[in-house]
Design a protein around this motif. Structure first.
Motif, PDB file in Angstrom:
ATOM      1  N   GLN A  71       0.825  -1.169   0.048  1.00  0.00           N
ATOM      2  CA  GLN A  71      -0.036   0.132   0.004  1.00  0.00           C
ATOM      3  C   GLN A  71       0.902   1.366   0.141  1.00  0.00           C
ATOM      4  O   GLN A  71       0.548   2.352  -0.036  1.00  0.00           O
ATOM      5  N   ASN A 106       0.306   4.078  -2.832  1.00  0.00           N
ATOM      6  CA  ASN A 106      -0.849   4.467  -2.551  1.00  0.00           C
ATOM      7  C   ASN A 106      -0.876   5.851  -1.246  1.00  0.00           C
ATOM      8  O   ASN A 106      -1.328   6.604  -1.632  1.00  0.00           O
ATOM      9  N   ARG A 121       1.200   8.626  -2.278  1.00  0.00           N
ATOM     10  CA  ARG A 121       0.574   9.689  -2.842  1.00  0.00           C
ATOM     11  C   ARG A 121      -0.281  10.408  -2.300  1.00  0.00           C
ATOM     12  O   ARG A 121      -0.664  11.808  -2.456  1.00  0.00           O
TER      13      ARG A 121
END
Lengths: 422, 235
Positions: free
Chosen positions: A253, A256, A259
């Motif tokens: 993860q 993600n 970001r």
């Protein structure tokens, strides 16, 4: 001897298929063997390689931050904007002034750390300062990158502690430094000796409290570890850091979350996945190659099934004719041969999994060559790759069914009159 | 078993193999077979007797004409219906060596029951008594390669009878047997015909065997040449 064997109560195709396999052991063995060899290779090769890849990734990822928060994104843009008003010639600014205007510090980092820690999935944060310094020992000087850390936080982010020798990370104080052992060796210093660190903003004398040995040459030649306070003082940047290392709960993860953080806090972030993109690509490539090799292996195994079953159908055509004359419907005759392929491929799959397990055990038991480590990683025991085991079972069974379709169809459409008169 | 006077009837039954020169294997054959007959079809090789038997036994489809079982035309039957009818109502005895070699004598006899999913302990007993009756009670657990030609042929007869069919087709049933064995195979068929009223259609080129049946059909070039009761017929 029980006459009404329970098998006789099964549909005729199962009963006859079973008997054929038992009485044609040689052919049955070859079919099961072909499937078995294919399955064990399809499982064995990825088990070995992906075990290593997996361990390598784990090791690299575990010994480093999952996400690095590097600097405020808008700093450069803001400075460029400022400079643009000062120097109207935009092109020159972009080329010549970009490096000068780059400010890498994260201000008010303590607030930022507590804000980031509130994001679900982030488990640990460790702020750090990283900057070039000159290291002086008597008449010797070297340049290297100093890293200022919070030892307690850093321990949770990286495997730094494991590599510390002749001292401890926990007791690192503001007037101490930990050096890479090769660097210390070049400078001719030992634990207890003093060195000086020089920056644009000042200098400080520090006592060598421990050495670091990562096993990676370049790192051992460059490591300079000090406390965060010491680094901030040397660089005259109190309350600022150059980066924050983060750990996340699910390492996949990271991208993600990186970001999300970049968006939320207007910061620049990089994840381990970006840092190891080449390596991840290699794994992806390997999977493609394995898929291709698997296809070839399965194709070879399937061809042997097809040709053997065609032989069986040919040699049993009289029997098929009789069974048809006695009223066996064509579909049941087809199923008779499909079943043989399915049963034999299942036996082959079981044997193949056994074979792969054996090969892996053999691999684990084989003594390693001179190279003790690769990229700082020692030999790890390999385990059966579950994903490829499932894949091999599915692939082998499906292809056996496909491989037996032509012979089964041939058997089904056999004209009983012609077959009997052969 | 279906009880009716006429079990099988053909009307203008024809089998033609198309080609540059069409070859008529069977041509415009009209034939009526009463239930319980014991008859033979003879003719030189190439006269169409095997083709006729295959059509009568629903193993092959005629090119034209009609084939009725118990008055019902079979032309429209799907393969599944034909298979089922063969399984339930028709028995086949082929020339020797047409047993399944992987199965014992008893297992071979039971196969038609298994195909029809009719196996039961009572029927297994029936199969055993059939084998006893043909004198193979003590050899029922032997596989065909372990039995003599005559024994194998008798197993084939038991297999043809196990489903209590209405009609049995025998293609050269004694062709591969010596004269003593031939005699016993013939006696067995005759006995079953008398006792169970099973219709027998025997295809043979042996005039001696044909002469013992109640009715002899002679084929020549696919046409019916004669249809007569032999003088020395024992019945």
């Amino acid at each position: 001897m029980s006459v009404a064997h329970w098998m006789q109560y099964l549909p005729i195709e199962i009963y006859v298929a079973w008997r054929y396999m038992r009485f044609n052991l040689k052919q049955s063995f070859i079919v099961a063997l072909a499937v078995g060899i294919g399955v064990s290779i399809i499982i064995f090769i990825p088990s070995i390689n992906l075990s290593f890849f997996g361990y390598f990734l784990e090791k690299t990822v575990e010994s480093n931050a999952h996400i690095k928060v590097v600097r405020e994104l808008d700093t450069e843009a803001r400075n460029r904007q400022t400079l643009k008003t000062l120097y109207p010639d935009e092109g020159r600014i972009l080329v010549s002034d970009q490096s000068l205007t780059r400010r890498r510090d994260i201000k008010a980092y303590k607030n930022l750390v507590s804000e980031i820690m509130r994001i679900d999935g982030i488990t640990t944060a460790a702020p750090y300062v990283s900057e070039s310094v000159i290291i002086v020992r008597g008449s010797q000087t070297r340049t290297s990158t100093m890293r200022g850390i919070l030892p307690e936080a850093e321990k949770n982010i990286s495997n730094i502690e494991e590599n510390i020798q002749q001292g401890s990370l926990d007791t690192l104080s503001d007037d101490q430094v930990i050096l890479g052992w090769r660097l210390a060796d070049e400078l001719g210093v030992n634990v207890g000796n003093r060195i000086q660190l020089l920056t644009n903003f000042g200098k400080k004398s520090l006592k060598v409290s421990a050495l670091s040995n990562t096993g990676i040459y370049q790192q051992d030649l460059s490591t300079i570890l000090v406390t965060l306070d010491t680094a901030q003082a040397l660089l005259n940047m109190p309350n600022e850091v150059t980066g924050i290392g983060l750990k996340v709960r699910d390492m996949y993860q990271a991208e993600n979350l990186a970001r999300l953080i970049a968006r939320t806090f207007d910061l620049k972030t990089t994840s381990w996945m970006e840092d190891n993109a080449v390596f991840l690509d290699q794994i992806r490539m390997f999977r493609v190659i394995i898929a291709f090799i698997s296809f070839l292996i399965v194709f070879a195994a399937a061809s042997s099934i097809t040709s053997i079953l065609i032989m069986v159908v040919a040699s049993k055509s009289k029997d098929i004719g009789i069974l048809k004359a006695m009223g066996t419907p064509p579909n049941a005759i087809m199923r008779m041969f499909l079943l043989q392929a399915i049963i034999l491929s299942l036996i082959g799959v079981v044997a193949g999994i056994g074979g792969a397990t054996f090969l892996i055990e053999l691999y684990n038991a084989t003594p390693y060559s001179k190279a003790e480590t690769f990229l700082g990683i020692g030999r790890q025991p390999v385990t059966l790759n579950l994903e490829y085991t499932v894949y091999a079972i599915f692939y082998a069974t499906l292809s056996s069914i496909l491989a037996s379709l032509i012979p089964a169809w041939q058997a089904g459409k056999l004209d009983p009159v012609e077959a009997i008169n052969q | 078993m279906i009880q009716t006077d006429t079990i099988l009837q053909t009307i203008a039954l024809t089998k033609v193999y198309e080609g540059i020169q069409p070859v008529y294997a069977v041509r415009d054959l009209d034939l009526t077979i009463p239930q319980g007959s014991f008859m033979s079809i003879i003719g030189p090789s190439g006269s169409g007797k095997s083709t006729l038997m295959n059509m009568l036994g629903l193993l092959d489809r005629p090119s034209s004409g009609s084939l009725k079982y118990m008055g019902e035309p079979t032309e429209t039957w799907e393969e599944k219906r034909r298979s089922q009818f063969r399984n339930e109502e028709i028995g086949f005895i082929f020339q020797a060596h047409l047993l399944l070699p992987e199965f014992t004598a008893l297992e071979n006899v039971l196969i038609p029951l298994q195909i029809g999913r009719n196996l039961s302990p009572a029927r297994i007993e029936h199969a055993k008594s059939l084998l006893d009756r043909i004198g193979l009670g003590d050899r029922m657990h032997h596989r065909p390669p372990e039995l003599s030609g005559g024994q194998n042929q008798r197993v084939a007869i038991a297999r043809a009878l196990v489903n209590t069919p209405s009609i049995v087709f025998a293609d050269e049933p004694t062709g591969a047997l010596d004269s003593t064995t031939s005699r016993s195979v013939y006696d067995l068929m005759r006995e079953i015909n008398r006792e169970e009223k099973v219709t027998f259609v025997i295809v043979t080129h042996e005039r001696e065997l044909a002469g013992k049946t109640d009715r002899v059909i002679t084929l020549l070039d696919g046409r019916l040449q004669s249809d007569e009761a032999p003088k020395e017929s024992p019945s």
